[in-house]
Enzyme design. Structure first.
Site, short mmCIF file in Angstrom:
data_model
loop_
_atom_site.label_atom_id
_atom_site.label_comp_id
_atom_site.label_asym_id
_atom_site.label_seq_id
_atom_site.Cartn_x
_atom_site.Cartn_y
_atom_site.Cartn_z
CD GLU A 1 47.74 41.23 38.74
OE1 GLU A 1 48.73 41.70 38.14
OE2 GLU A 1 46.98 40.39 38.22
CE LYS B 1 44.58 33.66 38.08
NZ LYS B 1 43.84 34.78 37.45
CB SER C 1 39.78 27.65 37.48
OG SER C 1 39.25 27.91 38.77
#
Lengths: 266, 407
Positions: free
Chosen positions: B118, B96, B385
């Site tokens: 969010e 991210k 990830s």
């Protein structure tokens, strides 16, 4: 057939006033009560009814309307309840348009929805999250079935953008008075008169102002420069606060009378 | 579908991937999206921006991260040669950060002082709070109330980083409702606020922009696999919630038709139970959160609640580019249910000494399936990830480890 949007705006112009446009979600708080509440609104002076199509993700709505559509969905509101509501209030003489987020209409089928709405006497659809760029099939379907398409302009819209929006709009232009979501506010944004002025320079369509209008005084203020005054959350809040259906009906009628006086400059 | 016809369309000028994507937003946001689109296009060709982002990726995120051969885990994948792209080793613990650093730099270029985001699992919220702290921006993160309970550790991390965390009590109280609430904030504050959308969904330009900032994953993986194997992989594998880590990896191999692209969605309790987040198995094209894409919806177009043990995959929509890759056949998407994901989670812990995020465990489960199908000669890259620190409580509960018990 009830008066079209064009008929209503022509009539109020001859009366030297603005149109009062009232919003309630269909099926709120239940399908039967929803119709009674809308009829009360119309009986007390609302000129055009916006029948909301309840949607699971109302991202342009504030807490009051969110709560209302959640109740309506739990009570079984579907597009068919919306169309039934339009049919019943039209039979009672109202000029009705539907207000809907885009996905339920696309899912129903744009042509099918336009055709059914025309068949039950509805006059138009307000689509707050449909942009002109994505509206190709919608423009064809609504044109084919004689349904007005109401798109929105906002204080952040450039003049070029306003012209684009107006070029695909019919019935009236919805001017969002403020940068924000629906909900009663103590003052109507100072951006609204300027937005109406800019829009008027680019179109002959009637212009109605919505977002934040909740009192007769605010309606009078907006009516001084706009062709229509849109009120939603304030009606919804009256119903949410009412202990029972009878109180809700009279509260909605009281507010409609106050607003109807406001759009007449009283 | 024939190879000739599957060349990815990329994105057209109006922000579509085939029939998907586009912009379905209130008019109030049009100007801000146009401004963002212009700022983004100007930045990505500006040598100063490129250098600044590359510097942050190197010195702050810790890129390039390794491509780790997972030989013992590979034995559980039919003996295939498995490589893990180690996004879990990035600062903040997941991919991210790639996106938020890019968007935070854009925020400053646009002269805005505040960011909102969010978050579902909390990884994007933590990454956003991190970037905001680094660059001196105000930060508000919207998180479904249900998720604030499931991911209490990440709520604390965001607060430590100086962010305001707003629990969202509307609707299903998960990621979808957090996005609604962030959009409402943005409509009201857009002149000074940038919405740092955390995945490749939303109105244009978000899908292409977020993809761009994650393309570094695919670029590095491609170079690394060529260096170690001397050839392209047979397959690239990733989990797909919104789909940003998957798009990042896939982007490096999109034009190599011999490389299979495999996305794994959350199968939850099993697709047949209805409690899942398998948009491609049980969803249909619709419009959600500003884009046309596959959506879990009922016959009336109401969004259906999703379900997964992994908060990060628990979302009823998916990035529009994935919808296009699915329809064209360039990528293949399959569900992995909670049980299978947790088996893969345990397997990686025990064979490689790496605790994966439960999101990434869905990709690992996919690799176990695919490896057995492709055999021991196959080379497969799995996007790891994120790391599993945030999931320790969930995993402990799943495997019956009593956290209160003293050893």
């Amino acid at each position: 057939m009830t008066a079209t949007l064009a008929d209503v705006f022509a009539r109020v112009r001859t009366e030297g006033r603005s149109a009062l446009i009232g919003y309630l979600p269909a099926g709120f708080p239940s399908p039967g009560a929803g119709v009674e509440l809308i009829n009360a609104m119309v009986g007390a002076g609302v000129d055009i009814v916006e029948v909301g199509l309840p949607y699971s993700d109302p991202l342009m709505d504030g807490p009051d309307i969110q709560a209302a559509v959640e109740q309506a969905l739990l009570a079984g509101a579907t597009p068919d309840v919306v169309l039934d509501t339009v049919e019943q209030i039209t039979a009672a003489g109202a000029t009705a348009v539907v207000m809907s987020y885009w996905n339920p209409i696309e899912r129903y089928g744009v042509d099918r929805f336009s055709a059914r709405l025309a068949a039950v006497g509805g006059h138009g659809v307000i689509t707050p999250d449909l942009t002109p760029e994505e509206a190709g099939p919608w423009i064809s379907a609504t044109t084919a079935h004689g349904i007005d398409r109401v798109f929105l302009v906002a204080p952040s819209s450039t003049d070029e953008r306003i012209a684009t929006v107006c070029s695909v709009t019919s019935g009236f232009v919805y001017a969002a008075s403020t940068m924000g979501v629906t909900g009663a506010r103590t003052t109507v944004s100072s951006a609204a008169p300027e937005l109406v002025r800019r829009t008027r320079a680019l179109t002959d369509l009637p212009i109605a102002v919505g977002l934040g209008v909740s009192t007769g005084a605010q309606a009078r203020e907006v009516a001084a420069y706009a062709d229509g005054v849109i009120v939603g959350s304030a009606f919804v809040r009256r119903i949410l606060q009412a202990p029972d259906r009878a109180v809700a009906v009279s509260a909605v009628a009281d507010l409609a009378r106050e607003l109807a006086a406001g759009v007449r400059g009283n | 579908m024939a190879i000739e016809s599957i060349a990815p369309a990329g994105q057209d000028a109006s922000g579509h991937f085939g029939p998907y994507g586009g912009r379905f937003v209130p008019e109030s946001l049009t100007a801000a999206l146009d401004e963002l689109d212009a700022a983004y296009h100007a930045a990505i060709v500006d040598p100063e921006f490129i250098a600044e982002l590359a510097g942050l990726e190197r010195d702050y995120t810790g890129r390039p991260n390794p491509l780790t051969r997972a030989a013992r885990f590979g034995e559980l994948c039919g003996g295939a040669r498995i490589y893990l792209k180690r996004e879990d080793l990035n600062h903040t613990g997941s991919h991210k950060i790639n996106n938020v650093l890019g968007q935070a730099l854009l925020t400053k270029r646009m002269g805005k002082q505040r960011v909102i985001a969010e978050t579902g699992a909390g990884q994007h919220g933590v990454a956003t709070a991190t970037a905001a702290a680094l660059m001196g921006l105000e930060c508000t993160v919207y998180m479904g109330e249900e998720d604030t309970r499931r991911q209490a550790l990440n709520v604390a991390r965001m607060k430590l980083l100086g962010a305001e965390v707003v629990p969202v009590t509307a609707g299903s109280r998960t990621l979808k409702d957090a996005i609604n609430e962030a959009m409402r904030d943005w409509v009201s504050t857009v002149d000074r606020t940038h919405y740092m959308l955390g995945t490749v969904t939303g109105p244009s330009p978000f899908p292409k922009m977020v993809r761009h900032f994650h393309e570094v994953i695919g670029r590095e993986a491609r170079e690394q696999i060529l260096a170690v194997e001397g050839r392209l992989p047979d397959a690239c594998v990733a989990c797909v919630g919104g789909g940003s880590n998957a798009i990042g990896l896939f982007s490096g191999f999109m034009d190599d038709p011999q490389v299979q692209l495999r996305g794994y969605e959350a199968g939850g309790d099993g697709v047949a139970t209805g409690r899942h987040a398998s948009r491609f198995s049980a969803g249909s094209p619709g419009v959600l959160h500003g884009a046309r894409t596959y959506v879990m919806q009922d016959e009336w177009g109401q969004t259906l609640p999703s379900h997964s043990i992994s908060a990060g995959l628990d979302y009823p929509g998916v990035g529009p580019e994935h919808s296009w890759l699915h329809d064209t056949g360039r990528a293949v998407y399959e569900p992995v249910d909670d049980v299978e994901a947790m088996e893969a989670f345990a397997a990686l812990c025990r064979t490689e000494g790496i605790i994966p995020a439960i999101e990434s465990a869905h990709a690992l489960a996919g690799a176990m399936r695919l490896g057995r199908e492709l055999g021991p000669e196959a080379v497969i890259i799995v996007n790891l990830s994120g790391r599993g620190d945030k999931d320790v409580e969930t995993a402990a509960a799943w495997f019956g480890i009593d956290l209160a018990q003293r050893p």
